[in-house]
Every structure is written in structure tokens, then in C-alpha cells.
Design a protein around this motif. Sequence first.
Motif, PDB file in Angstrom:
ATOM      1  N   TRP A  38       0.845  -1.212   0.000  1.00  0.00           N
ATOM      2  CA  TRP A  38       0.000   0.000   0.000  1.00  0.00           C
ATOM      3  C   TRP A  38       0.873   1.252   0.000  1.00  0.00           C
ATOM      4  N   PHE A  39       1.934   1.239   0.804  1.00  0.00           N
ATOM      5  CA  PHE A  39       2.841   2.384   0.933  1.00  0.00           C
ATOM      6  C   PHE A  39       3.501   2.718  -0.412  1.00  0.00           C
ATOM      7  N   ASN A  40       3.833   1.706  -1.211  1.00  0.00           N
ATOM      8  CA  ASN A  40       4.544   1.916  -2.479  1.00  0.00           C
ATOM      9  C   ASN A  40       3.624   2.159  -3.663  1.00  0.00           C
ATOM     10  N   SER A  41       2.310   2.110  -3.451  1.00  0.00           N
ATOM     11  CA  SER A  41       1.389   2.346  -4.567  1.00  0.00           C
ATOM     12  C   SER A  41       1.447   3.803  -5.006  1.00  0.00           C
ATOM     13  N   ILE A  42       1.112   4.017  -6.273  1.00  0.00           N
ATOM     14  CA  ILE A  42       1.197   5.367  -6.839  1.00  0.00           C
ATOM     15  C   ILE A  42       0.168   6.299  -6.208  1.00  0.00           C
ATOM     16  N   THR A  43      -1.042   5.776  -6.002  1.00  0.00           N
ATOM     17  CA  THR A  43      -2.120   6.583  -5.401  1.00  0.00           C
ATOM     18  C   THR A  43      -2.666   5.853  -4.169  1.00  0.00           C
ATOM     19  N   GLU A  86      -4.008   6.862  -1.534  1.00  0.00           N
ATOM     20  CA  GLU A  86      -5.269   7.391  -0.987  1.00  0.00           C
ATOM     21  C   GLU A  86      -6.490   6.737  -1.620  1.00  0.00           C
ATOM     22  N   ASN A  87      -6.312   6.109  -2.794  1.00  0.00           N
ATOM     23  CA  ASN A  87      -7.433   5.440  -3.470  1.00  0.00           C
ATOM     24  C   ASN A  87      -7.416   3.927  -3.280  1.00  0.00           C
ATOM     25  N   GLU A  88      -6.393   3.403  -2.616  1.00  0.00           N
ATOM     26  CA  GLU A  88      -6.267   1.966  -2.396  1.00  0.00           C
ATOM     27  C   GLU A  88      -6.781   1.595  -1.016  1.00  0.00           C
ATOM     28  N   LYS A  89      -7.293   0.363  -0.901  1.00  0.00           N
ATOM     29  CA  LYS A  89      -7.759  -0.119   0.404  1.00  0.00           C
ATOM     30  C   LYS A  89      -6.565  -0.420   1.303  1.00  0.00           C
ATOM     31  N   LEU A  90      -6.695  -0.075   2.570  1.00  0.00           N
ATOM     32  CA  LEU A  90      -5.678  -0.416   3.555  1.00  0.00           C
ATOM     33  C   LEU A  90      -5.785  -1.897   3.933  1.00  0.00           C
ATOM     34  N   PRO A  91      -4.700  -2.511   4.386  1.00  0.00           N
ATOM     35  CA  PRO A  91      -4.749  -3.924   4.783  1.00  0.00           C
ATOM     36  C   PRO A  91      -5.575  -4.137   6.052  1.00  0.00           C
ATOM     37  N   LEU A  92      -5.909  -5.431   6.268  1.00  0.00           N
ATOM     38  CA  LEU A  92      -6.599  -5.883   7.482  1.00  0.00           C
ATOM     39  C   LEU A  92      -7.921  -5.129   7.698  1.00  0.00           C
ATOM     40  N   ASP A  93      -8.265  -4.932   8.957  1.00  0.00           N
ATOM     41  CA  ASP A  93      -9.547  -4.267   9.270  1.00  0.00           C
ATOM     42  C   ASP A  93      -9.529  -2.789   8.929  1.00  0.00           C
ATOM     43  N   TRP A  94      -8.350  -2.250   8.653  1.00  0.00           N
ATOM     44  CA  TRP A  94      -8.252  -0.832   8.320  1.00  0.00           C
ATOM     45  C   TRP A  94      -8.879  -0.519   6.965  1.00  0.00           C
ATOM     46  N   ARG A 129       2.208   8.742   3.928  1.00  0.00           N
ATOM     47  CA  ARG A 129       2.484   9.317   2.602  1.00  0.00           C
ATOM     48  C   ARG A 129       2.065  10.782   2.557  1.00  0.00           C
ATOM     49  N   PRO A 130       2.749  11.648   3.290  1.00  0.00           N
ATOM     50  CA  PRO A 130       2.351  13.067   3.305  1.00  0.00           C
ATOM     51  C   PRO A 130       2.431  13.729   1.937  1.00  0.00           C
ATOM     52  N   ASP A 131       3.220  13.149   1.007  1.00  0.00           N
ATOM     53  CA  ASP A 131       3.306  13.711  -0.341  1.00  0.00           C
ATOM     54  C   ASP A 131       1.996  13.580  -1.101  1.00  0.00           C
ATOM     55  N   ARG A 132       1.081  12.708  -0.633  1.00  0.00           N
ATOM     56  CA  ARG A 132      -0.197  12.500  -1.313  1.00  0.00           C
ATOM     57  C   ARG A 132      -1.344  13.224  -0.603  1.00  0.00           C
ATOM     58  N   MET A 133      -1.020  14.091   0.355  1.00  0.00           N
ATOM     59  CA  MET A 133      -2.082  14.747   1.119  1.00  0.00           C
ATOM     60  C   MET A 133      -2.903  15.703   0.266  1.00  0.00           C
ATOM     61  N   THR A 134      -2.264  16.391  -0.679  1.00  0.00           N
ATOM     62  CA  THR A 134      -3.022  17.316  -1.529  1.00  0.00           C
ATOM     63  C   THR A 134      -4.087  16.567  -2.319  1.00  0.00           C
ATOM     64  N   ALA A 151      -5.298  13.545  -1.578  1.00  0.00           N
ATOM     65  CA  ALA A 151      -6.256  12.946  -0.649  1.00  0.00           C
ATOM     66  C   ALA A 151      -7.264  13.977  -0.158  1.00  0.00           C
ATOM     67  N   LEU A 152      -6.794  15.184   0.137  1.00  0.00           N
ATOM     68  CA  LEU A 152      -7.676  16.244   0.625  1.00  0.00           C
ATOM     69  C   LEU A 152      -8.654  16.678  -0.462  1.00  0.00           C
ATOM     70  N   THR A 153      -8.163  16.755  -1.692  1.00  0.00           N
ATOM     71  CA  THR A 153      -9.035  17.123  -2.818  1.00  0.00           C
ATOM     72  C   THR A 153     -10.136  16.086  -3.008  1.00  0.00           C
ATOM     73  N   THR A 154      -9.774  14.805  -2.948  1.00  0.00           N
ATOM     74  CA  THR A 154     -10.764  13.730  -3.084  1.00  0.00           C
ATOM     75  C   THR A 154     -11.771  13.770  -1.941  1.00  0.00           C
ATOM     76  N   PHE A 155     -11.286  14.023  -0.733  1.00  0.00           N
ATOM     77  CA  PHE A 155     -12.174  14.114   0.434  1.00  0.00           C
ATOM     78  C   PHE A 155     -13.198  15.224   0.258  1.00  0.00           C
ATOM     79  N   ILE A 156     -12.772  16.374  -0.228  1.00  0.00           N
ATOM     80  CA  ILE A 156     -13.682  17.500  -0.424  1.00  0.00           C
ATOM     81  C   ILE A 156     -14.703  17.180  -1.505  1.00  0.00           C
TER      82      ILE A 156
END
Length: 396
Positions: free
Chosen positions: A134-139, A141-149, A167-172, A174-179
Motif C-alpha cells: 500500500w505504501f509503495n502504490s502510486i495513489t 489514498e485510493n487503495e484499500k488499507l490492509p486488514l480491518d483498516w 504518505r504526506p506527499d499524497r495529502m493534496t 487525498a484532501l481534494t478527493t475528500f472535499i
Amino acid sequence: MYQYSLDSFVTFFEKSVRKADKKDLLKERVESLRNSLRMTIFTWVSRGLFERHKLIFLSQLTFNLLKRSVIGDGDWNEDQFQFLLRGPTKAAEQKPLEWLPPSAWSSITSLAELDEFAKLTSDLVEAAPRFREWFNSITPENEKLPLDWASLDRTPFKKMLIVRCLRPDRMTAALTTFIRRTLPSGSSYVDCDSTLNNLEILDQCLVDSTPRTPIYFILSPGANVVADLDVMAMKYGFQKGVSYHNVSMGQGQDVVAMSCLETAHRNGHWVILNNVHLMPKWLVELEKKLDEYASEGSHEKFRVFLTSDPSNSIPIGILSRCIKLTNEPPTGLKANLKRAWCFFPKEHIDDADSKSKSILFGLCHFHSIMMERKMFGPMGFNMKYPFSIGDLRDSA
């Protein structure tokens, strides 16, 4: 530069009431008015913001609405919000995962102190291969987290906290998608004016302007607002040098500017004063003159346009009464490609053959890549070059 007056707000408040959809039921009418006001005020303000501030402003709007339970499910958590804002870290023992940066482990350790994330550090170690994928995926913020997460997809705000840590580099993104998903008609806010070119935006602002409300252009490298205004002057029947006056401010030009303003005030002309930041002391006199014209009553066609670089010397009285416009390229490859394509008139594109359209699209795509490459400065080039919309126009 970000100053707004109550009079300007009232003007756009009345506009939003006129634009709101008519509804028979009181509750639906109130909701229609509320949505219209929110979108109208956001558009007015965001057009005068620099690109780096637009997402911040939209985030403030969204989080304030969530905090007041105007939108969302009412499950606001102030501790989680403060974590998102501050991104605290906690000094922890040596990280057990080689692939994880030390800053990410410190952030995750701090996040685990919140009740709902207490098991995160242990799960991260136990399911390290899956979290690493998950950490190495390109996006991520759009991928499912492992386990119950994985269930955090139903609560995107909480998922953003993990993105913030790992992945703080993907916050912009992620925030845009959230909005987009949280705010009603969120895409309309995120993509505000993305399908309009500079001329169409200026035309809309001209409709909103009045003899008492100047239009203020905040200049950026490569912007050519005078050329756009020349086109609009021709469209509305104003003749350059006769009923449309262009004054470049500088030493001795204050007399010329006042003369043009007096003529335009009485006869309904347009006046553009370029680079007003070069004469900050004279702007106090200009502010008084505009107040005098407002109290006296100007010709209904009278319009004033001001241009300047970003400056702290502009009087608040001038800034607060103006409709402000910036001309910076948007952020993101898709947004830049949209803006570049919309720069060309629709009639011009429709009349072109398929080969010409393909070439034009290729130019727009190349231009968009150059815009995004600006963040790397001169890397890969001999020097840093602005690659403005004027370069795209001349290439086409």
C-alpha cells in the motif's frame, strides 16, 4: 491583497438570491439559497486567490461546515482534526521496519495514541508486506488499507490521517478527493472555473462589476491581462484612445490618470491603470477620488480596471471594494490541460480538421507538462523559463 468589504459581500449575496432555484417548500427554498450563496461567494473569493491558497480556502470552508454539522454525519472529532492540522510526531524506539522512513514511524506512533488507532503500530508490523505494498502504490489514498483498516474507506477523514503519516506527499490529492466526496456538489468547488478561459472569466466579472466596483488584476509572470481587456473592450463597443483609456503608471502619470478618470466618470468610458503598485502614495488620492465618484454618481458604463504585482502598499479601501482576479496556471496536469484547451475559442476548435485538433491537443499537453515541471526549477533545462499561456498561443 486579500481584503473584502461588506458592500461587496452584499452585492454578491443579492446575486446569489437571484440565481437560486425557485422552490415551493420552505425547507427546499432555504437549502437552495444556502447552496447558491455558498457557491457564489466561493467563486468570487477564489478568483482572487493565488493557486497555492485555493485548496487551503476550500478546506477551511469544508471543515468549518463539518464542525458546525451543516454537512456530514455530525461525528466531528476535534482531536483527529488537530492531528490532521499539526501532524505531531512522537520520539519512539528504533523503527522495526527498514522500508519505512523514520518520520513516518514517528507520526504513526503519535497517531496510535488516539483511541481508534491504538492497534495501528502492531498491525503495521505484523502485516508489514501488505502495508508496504500500500505504501509503495502510486495513489495510496485510493487503495484499500490492509486488514480491518480497509473499513476506513467508509470514513475518508480517518483514512486521511494514515495518509498524513505514511504518505504526506499524497495529502493534496487525498484532501481534494475528500472535499469532492464530502461537500455537496464538491466537484463544482474543486473544479471551479476549470472549463473557462480568461476571457470568459473576465466577461462574467464585467457583469458583476459596477461603476463603484473596479476590477483588480493581481499580476503573475506571463500574464497579459491588457490583451484580454482589449478584446472585451472591442466586444462592448469601446474604442481604444477614445472611450477606452490605457495608462501605465509611473512618474508624472498621476495627472494623466486623473484626467482620464474624470472624463470616463462623466462620459461612461473604461480606464485601466497599469502597475499601480509603483505609486503607493498616489493610491490614497485615488481611493478618495473613487469615493467621491461613488457619492456623486457615475455614468452607468463607467468602469475602472487596476493591475499590480502582489504588494503590501495597496490601501485596504481600494482592495476591499474591488473584484480581484489572478492569472496563475492551476495546479495539476489535468487542470492545466483543461485550462490550456479552453484557452482557444470553441469556434476555432470546431472549425479545425481532425489533424489540426490532434496537433493542438499535443501542444496543450506539452504545455501542461511544462507547467507542472516548474516545481523542479531549472532541473533538466539550461535555465528556468515561465512557459506562460502566451507561449502556447504563439506556438499554435
